[in-house]
Design a protein around this motif. Structure first.
Motif, PDB file in Angstrom:
ATOM      1  N   ASN A  85     -30.078  66.865 -54.249  1.00 40.49           N
ATOM      2  CA  ASN A  85     -29.775  66.568 -53.053  1.00 40.49           C
ATOM      3  C   ASN A  85     -29.432  65.019 -52.769  1.00 40.49           C
ATOM      4  O   ASN A  85     -28.657  64.854 -51.992  1.00 40.49           O
ATOM      5  CB  ASN A  85     -31.046  66.961 -52.289  1.00 40.49           C
ATOM      6  CG  ASN A  85     -31.072  68.394 -52.305  1.00 40.49           C
ATOM      7  OD1 ASN A  85     -30.830  68.915 -51.680  1.00 40.49           O
ATOM      8  ND2 ASN A  85     -32.490  68.157 -53.166  1.00 40.49           N
ATOM      9  N   LEU A  86     -29.506  63.474 -53.286  1.00 41.39           N
ATOM     10  CA  LEU A  86     -29.804  62.703 -53.152  1.00 41.39           C
ATOM     11  C   LEU A  86     -28.612  61.714 -54.732  1.00 41.39           C
ATOM     12  O   LEU A  86     -28.858  61.846 -55.901  1.00 41.39           O
ATOM     13  CB  LEU A  86     -31.041  62.052 -52.741  1.00 41.39           C
ATOM     14  CG  LEU A  86     -31.669  62.509 -51.798  1.00 41.39           C
ATOM     15  CD1 LEU A  86     -33.472  61.683 -51.978  1.00 41.39           C
ATOM     16  CD2 LEU A  86     -31.261  62.908 -50.643  1.00 41.39           C
ATOM     17  N   VAL A  92     -31.288  60.592 -47.497  1.00 44.01           N
ATOM     18  CA  VAL A  92     -32.663  61.989 -46.780  1.00 44.01           C
ATOM     19  C   VAL A  92     -32.178  61.865 -45.468  1.00 44.01           C
ATOM     20  O   VAL A  92     -32.291  63.118 -45.221  1.00 44.01           O
ATOM     21  CB  VAL A  92     -33.988  61.165 -47.167  1.00 44.01           C
ATOM     22  CG1 VAL A  92     -34.968  62.337 -46.605  1.00 44.01           C
ATOM     23  CG2 VAL A  92     -34.201  60.693 -48.379  1.00 44.01           C
ATOM     24  N   ASP A 115     -33.180  63.744 -56.685  1.00 37.86           N
ATOM     25  CA  ASP A 115     -33.932  63.746 -57.007  1.00 37.86           C
ATOM     26  C   ASP A 115     -35.034  62.506 -56.499  1.00 37.86           C
ATOM     27  O   ASP A 115     -35.542  61.730 -55.800  1.00 37.86           O
ATOM     28  CB  ASP A 115     -34.488  64.856 -56.262  1.00 37.86           C
ATOM     29  CG  ASP A 115     -33.494  65.608 -55.759  1.00 37.86           C
ATOM     30  OD1 ASP A 115     -33.033  65.584 -54.519  1.00 37.86           O
ATOM     31  OD2 ASP A 115     -33.463  67.008 -56.402  1.00 37.86           O
ATOM     32  N   ASN A 150     -36.463  57.350 -55.423  1.00 39.66           N
ATOM     33  CA  ASN A 150     -35.752  58.052 -54.586  1.00 39.66           C
ATOM     34  C   ASN A 150     -36.929  58.484 -53.522  1.00 39.66           C
ATOM     35  O   ASN A 150     -38.253  58.856 -54.045  1.00 39.66           O
ATOM     36  CB  ASN A 150     -35.145  59.124 -54.484  1.00 39.66           C
ATOM     37  CG  ASN A 150     -33.409  58.314 -54.838  1.00 39.66           C
ATOM     38  OD1 ASN A 150     -33.009  57.743 -54.653  1.00 39.66           O
ATOM     39  ND2 ASN A 150     -32.192  59.189 -55.714  1.00 39.66           N
ATOM     40  N   TRP A 152     -37.813  60.783 -52.896  1.00 40.12           N
ATOM     41  CA  TRP A 152     -38.200  62.399 -53.053  1.00 40.12           C
ATOM     42  C   TRP A 152     -39.306  63.062 -51.650  1.00 40.12           C
ATOM     43  O   TRP A 152     -39.534  64.648 -51.117  1.00 40.12           O
ATOM     44  CB  TRP A 152     -37.818  63.019 -54.394  1.00 40.12           C
ATOM     45  CG  TRP A 152     -39.711  62.874 -54.612  1.00 40.12           C
ATOM     46  CD1 TRP A 152     -39.618  61.294 -55.531  1.00 40.12           C
ATOM     47  CD2 TRP A 152     -40.801  63.661 -54.848  1.00 40.12           C
ATOM     48  NE1 TRP A 152     -40.621  61.172 -55.775  1.00 40.12           N
ATOM     49  CE2 TRP A 152     -41.689  62.547 -55.556  1.00 40.12           C
ATOM     50  CE3 TRP A 152     -41.141  64.882 -54.351  1.00 40.12           C
ATOM     51  CZ2 TRP A 152     -42.865  62.995 -56.117  1.00 40.12           C
ATOM     52  CZ3 TRP A 152     -42.226  65.049 -55.013  1.00 40.12           C
ATOM     53  CH2 TRP A 152     -43.372  64.420 -55.112  1.00 40.12           C
ATOM     54  N   GLU A 154     -40.237  62.572 -48.505  1.00 34.75           N
ATOM     55  CA  GLU A 154     -39.825  63.085 -47.314  1.00 34.75           C
ATOM     56  C   GLU A 154     -39.237  64.567 -47.837  1.00 34.75           C
ATOM     57  O   GLU A 154     -38.855  65.354 -46.770  1.00 34.75           O
ATOM     58  CB  GLU A 154     -39.090  61.859 -47.236  1.00 34.75           C
ATOM     59  CG  GLU A 154     -39.305  60.626 -46.539  1.00 34.75           C
ATOM     60  CD  GLU A 154     -38.860  59.636 -46.247  1.00 34.75           C
ATOM     61  OE1 GLU A 154     -37.408  59.853 -45.833  1.00 34.75           O
ATOM     62  OE2 GLU A 154     -38.637  58.290 -46.599  1.00 34.75           O
ATOM     63  N   LEU A 155     -38.273  64.961 -48.600  1.00 32.92           N
ATOM     64  CA  LEU A 155     -37.040  65.786 -48.851  1.00 32.92           C
ATOM     65  C   LEU A 155     -38.239  67.005 -49.056  1.00 32.92           C
ATOM     66  O   LEU A 155     -38.233  67.815 -47.804  1.00 32.92           O
ATOM     67  CB  LEU A 155     -36.576  65.611 -50.041  1.00 32.92           C
ATOM     68  CG  LEU A 155     -35.146  65.233 -49.514  1.00 32.92           C
ATOM     69  CD1 LEU A 155     -34.283  65.207 -51.217  1.00 32.92           C
ATOM     70  CD2 LEU A 155     -33.887  65.495 -48.739  1.00 32.92           C
TER      71      LEU A 155
END
Length: 308
Positions: A85-86, A92, A115, A150, A152, A154-155
């Motif tokens: 996703n990142l 984020v 991610d 990253n 991740w 938080e995702l």
């Protein structure tokens, strides 16, 4: 003078035009792929599954955000996010903003290497060299050193709060108006985080359908899922080859799957069984190689229908 410099100048102009198209137009030319897959029990109503993958969100990518948000208008039965996703440590909030309308639907997710870790600047030609040498990601190279981590978590927390099911080396279920979907997923094989032994055993009894989910379609994962009897495997990671040759296709897959199956619907056979395999070409790129050629960014709406 013309004979001496005409051809090089023409090639330079063609190359510049191709780069301008790849970086200025096609990389933002978002498409929806539609696929029908006959995997449901007879008599069961069709199910619409939206697969999003390889978003590689970078701050400021407004058109990509708006396009992802618009996919909610498809009203899928559920959403599968196959990771990466990142492509920005600050991405984020914008990734979650883009996916917010989709998170109103039932869903599940696995993570990919991007991610967890930020991308590194590297020569794109290395992908071709590694393919020739049989090396793919951290499966054949030395571990990455000095990588950016990253956020991740938080995702993950946002996905979980929305009710999406995390499938990193785990199982889960989605309930859809009397229909139960059993899901089995792996963490990213590209960086050797997959642990199939933790989820082995095949489809669950009592579910109307069992699906397998993984970010990178490495053969060891496809073999395991197929031999265990999963009718459909969903994956991403390859970017469809990202830089393809018209009328020929992809040169690399960035894993050990063959280029004929770099994107779209195909099949995989292992252990005397055959599964459908869908590999999404994804809708983003590594922030250091923001180009696509003959391989537009995409999401896929899979319509699952009854078996023949």
């Amino acid at each position: 003078m013309r004979a001496r410099y005409g051809v090089p100048l023409t090639l330079t102009a063609v190359g510049a035009a191709g780069l301008a198209y790849a970086a200025g137009f096609e990389v933002r030319s978002f498409r929806l792929r539609r696929v029908t897959v006959p995997v449901l029990p007879r008599g069961m109503r069709p199910l619409r599954v939206l697969q999003v993958s390889d978003i590689h969100m970078v701050s400021g990518q407004r058109k990509k955000q708006r396009w992802l948000q618009s996919l909610a208008g498809l009203r899928p039965d559920f959403v599968i996010n196959t990771g990466d996703n990142l492509s920005d440590t600050e991405g984020v909030p914008e990734a979650l903003d883009a996916l917010g309308p989709l998170m109103e639907f039932p869903g599940a997710y696995v993570f990919g290497s991007n991610d967890y870790y930020g991308p590194k600047l590297r020569n794109p030609a290395r992908y071709l060299i590694e393919r020739v040498q049989g090396r793919h990601g951290l499966n054949g190279n030395a571990p990455a050193v000095g990588v950016v981590h990253n956020p991740w978590e938080e995702l993950r927390d946002a996905f979980d709060a929305a009710g999406w099911v995390g499938l990193s080396n785990s199982r889960g279920r989605l309930k859809l108006e009397g229909i139960e979907i059993a899901l089995t997923g792996l963490d990213d094989p590209h960086i050797k985080r997959d642990r199939y032994a933790e989820v082995a055993g095949g489809p669950e009894s009592g579910a109307d359908l069992s699906l397998a989910v993984v970010h990178a379609p490495y053969l060891r994962s496809l073999d395991a899922f197929t031999a265990d009897g999963y009718p459909l495997i969903l994956a991403g990671h390859t970017h469809g080859g990202q830089l393809c040759i018209p009328f020929y296709g992809a040169l690399v897959t960035n894993c050990d799957i063959d280029t004929d199956r770099v994107k779209g619907l195909s099949s995989h056979t292992a252990g005397g069984r055959t599964s459908y395999l869908h590999v999404s070409a994804g809708c983003g790129t590594n922030r250091y190689t923001p180009v696509r050629f003959a391989c537009p960014p995409e999401a896929t709406l899979l319509t699952l229908t009854a078996r023949d």
